[in-house]
Write a protein that holds these residues in place. Structure first.
Motif, PDB file in Angstrom:
ATOM      1  N   TYR A 261       0.836  -1.205   0.000  1.00 56.54           N
ATOM      2  CA  TYR A 261       0.000   0.000   0.000  1.00 56.54           C
ATOM      3  C   TYR A 261       0.868   1.250   0.000  1.00 56.54           C
ATOM      4  CZ  TYR A 261      -3.836   3.174   1.022  1.00 56.54           C
ATOM      5  OH  TYR A 261      -4.751   4.198   0.947  1.00 56.54           O
ATOM      6  N   ASN A 265       0.832   3.955  -3.054  1.00 51.61           N
ATOM      7  CA  ASN A 265       0.057   5.167  -2.792  1.00 51.61           C
ATOM      8  C   ASN A 265       0.849   6.372  -2.302  1.00 51.61           C
ATOM      9  OD1 ASN A 265      -2.907   4.295  -3.193  1.00 51.61           O
ATOM     10  ND2 ASN A 265      -2.022   2.625  -1.971  1.00 51.61           N
ATOM     11  N   LYS A 351      -6.033  -0.430   8.878  1.00 51.93           N
ATOM     12  CA  LYS A 351      -6.133   0.158   7.541  1.00 51.93           C
ATOM     13  C   LYS A 351      -6.270   1.666   7.630  1.00 51.93           C
ATOM     14  CE  LYS A 351      -6.817   0.145   3.026  1.00 51.93           C
ATOM     15  NZ  LYS A 351      -5.748  -0.189   2.062  1.00 51.93           N
TER      16      LYS A 351
END
Length: 365
Positions: A261, A265, A351
Motif C-alpha cells: 500500500y 500510494n 487500515k
C-alpha cells in the motif's frame, strides 16, 4: 499519535498462549536449557531450513559466537579481515572487532544492501569472510556473493537480525550461508519479551563448538574445552518465542500488505521509496524512505500524529567507538544516514492508520 511500534498491542494478541507457556516453564522447575529451549531450537532450525539452531542471549552474541567458533576451529585467525557493509547497525562491526578480526567496510547500493560490485576491490590476502547484512528485512544478492566467496575461498556469514522468514529464491534466511546470526530483540519481526538470539548452521562441528562456547566453553557439566561465555536463551523466552514463531508468517504477510500500500500510494515527489527485488525476499522489518529534508519531514509527521524513527542517524565509521575510522569517507553511506526515515509498519496497524500515514505524507511540501 500513531506509534512507530506498539509492542504491547503486538504481544497482547497472544496473551493467553504466552501465559500458558510461562506457567508451563514456571511449573517445570527448570529454567535454563530445558525442554522449551531444546524444542525452540528444533522448531526454529526447521523453520529456517537449517540442520542446527543454538539459542543464545542476544543477536550480538550470536554473531560474536559464530566468529569465535570459526577461530576455535582454526578456520579464522585473529587479525583476519571480514568484509561488512558500511551502512549497518554497529553490532555487525562489533561482532568482528570483539574477536580481534578487522572489519573492512563496503558501500551500499540504492537498495541499502551491500554493493556486491564493490566487494572484490576490497578483498586482500587477509580477507577470510564476508558478513552479509539483510538490512531492513531484504535479502542480499547471494548468488553474486557466493560467486566471490568461491573464487577467493571465503566464508559467508549472515547477519539475519532483521530478516526472519525472508527468502532468497527457494531458501530462507538462516539457511543461505555457512552460518547465520539472529536477534529476537522485542522489536524484531520475531521478538521475545526481552533479549534473545540464535545461530543457525548446517555445519555440525561449528554447531557443537558454538554450543559449548555459549555455555562457559563446556560440552558437559564442569568439563570445559574453550574459554567460553555465558550466553544462553532462557526457558521463558524460548517458550514465548515458540508461541510467536507459529504466527510469524501471518505477521510477515500483513507487513507485506502494508508495504504494498505504501509503495503504490505514496506519491510525494520528494520521497524516495525503497527498492524491492522480490516480494518474498523482503519481510519489511522496517519500511525506510529517503528524502533530502529528513528532519523536516520527521517533525512534520510528528506534528500530524505519526511517530517515525531513524535507522540509523550515525554510521558505524563515524562513531566514537571506531575513532580510527572517523577520517575515512563513505559518501553513499553518509548520505543514506542523513536521508533515511522509517515509517510505522507492523502487523497490528489498522487500515485507517495506514491510509492516514500515506495521506499525511502526500500533503507534505
Amino acid at each position: 499519535m500513531i506509534p512507530f511500534l506498539d509492542l504491547k498491542k503486538i504481544n497482547i494478541q497472544y496473551k493467553e498462549e504466552i501465559l500458558q507457556a510461562f506457567n508451563k516453564v514456571l511449573e517445570s522447575g527448570w529454567y535454563i536449557r530445558g525442554n522449551e529451549y531444546n524444542a525452540f531450537n528444533k522448531e526454529f532450525a526447521i523453520y529456517c531450513g537449517a540442520r542446527y539452531a543454538i539459542g543464545v542471549a542476544n543477536g550480538l552474541d550470536a554473531l560474536i559466537l559464530i566468529f569465535r567458533g570459526y577461530i576455535e576451529m582454526g578456520v579464522l585467525q585473529e587479525s583476519d579481515e571480514v568484509i561488512v557493509p558500511a551502512n549497518t547497525f554497529i553490532a555487525s562491526l562489533l561482532a568482528i572487532s570483539k574477536n580481534n578480526l578487522v572489519p573492512v567496510l563496503v558501500e551500499p547500493g540504492e537498495d541499502f544492501l551491500i554493493e556486491v560490485g564493490e566487494i572484490e576491490q576490497k578483498i586482500t590476502s587477509k580477507t577470510k569472510a564476508i558478513l552479509v547484512v539483510h538490512l531492513y528485512g531484504q535479502t542480499c544478492n547471494m548468488d553474486k556473493i557466493f560467486s566471490l566467496a568461491k573464487k577467493y575461498n571465503l566464508k559467508v556469514i549472515e547477519d539475519a537480525a532483521q530478516s526472519h522468514g525472508a527468502y532468497y529464491k527457494e531458501k530462507r534466511s538462516g539457511n543461505l550461508c555457512d552460518a547465520s546470526g539472529f536477534s529476537f530483540y522485542p522489536g524484531k519481526n520475531l521478538g521475545a519479551l526481552g533479549d534473545g538470539g540464535a545461530i543457525t548452521t548446517d555445519n555440525k562441528e561449528l554447531a557443537e563448538v558454538i554450543n559449548s562456547l555459549s555455555n562457559y566453553g563446556g560440552s558437559e557439566k564442569y568439563k570445559y574445552n574453550f574459554l567460553g561465555s555465558n550466553s544462553r536463551l532462557d526457558e521463558i523466552q524460548a517458550a514465548i518465542l515458540r508461541v510467536k514463531l507459529k504466527y510469524l508468517d501471518i505477521e510477515i504477510e500483513k507487513r507485506r500488505a502494508i508495504a504494498r500500500y505504501y509503495l503504490k500510494n505514496i506519491t510525494n515527489e520528494k520521497i524516495q521509496l525503497p527498492i524491492v527485488h522480490e516480494e518474498k525476499g523482503h519481510v519489511w522489518h522496517l519500511f525506510v524512505i529517503r528524502t533530502l529534508k529528513r528532519d523536516n519531514l520527521e517533525n512534520y509527521l510528528k506534528a500530524n500524529g505519526v511517530q517515525t524513527l531513524i535507522h540509523y542517524p550515525i554510521p558505524p565509521h563515524k562513531q566514537d567507538a571506531y575513532s580510527s575510522m572517523n577520517s575515512i569517507s563513505f559518501p553513499k553511506t553518509e548520505r543514506i544516514h542523513k536521508e533515511v526515515l522509517s515509517l510505522p509498519i507492523s502487523a497490528i496497524l489498522s487500515k485507517e492508520e495506514v491510509v492516514k500515514i500515506v495521506d499525511v505524507i502526500n500533503l507534505w511540501k
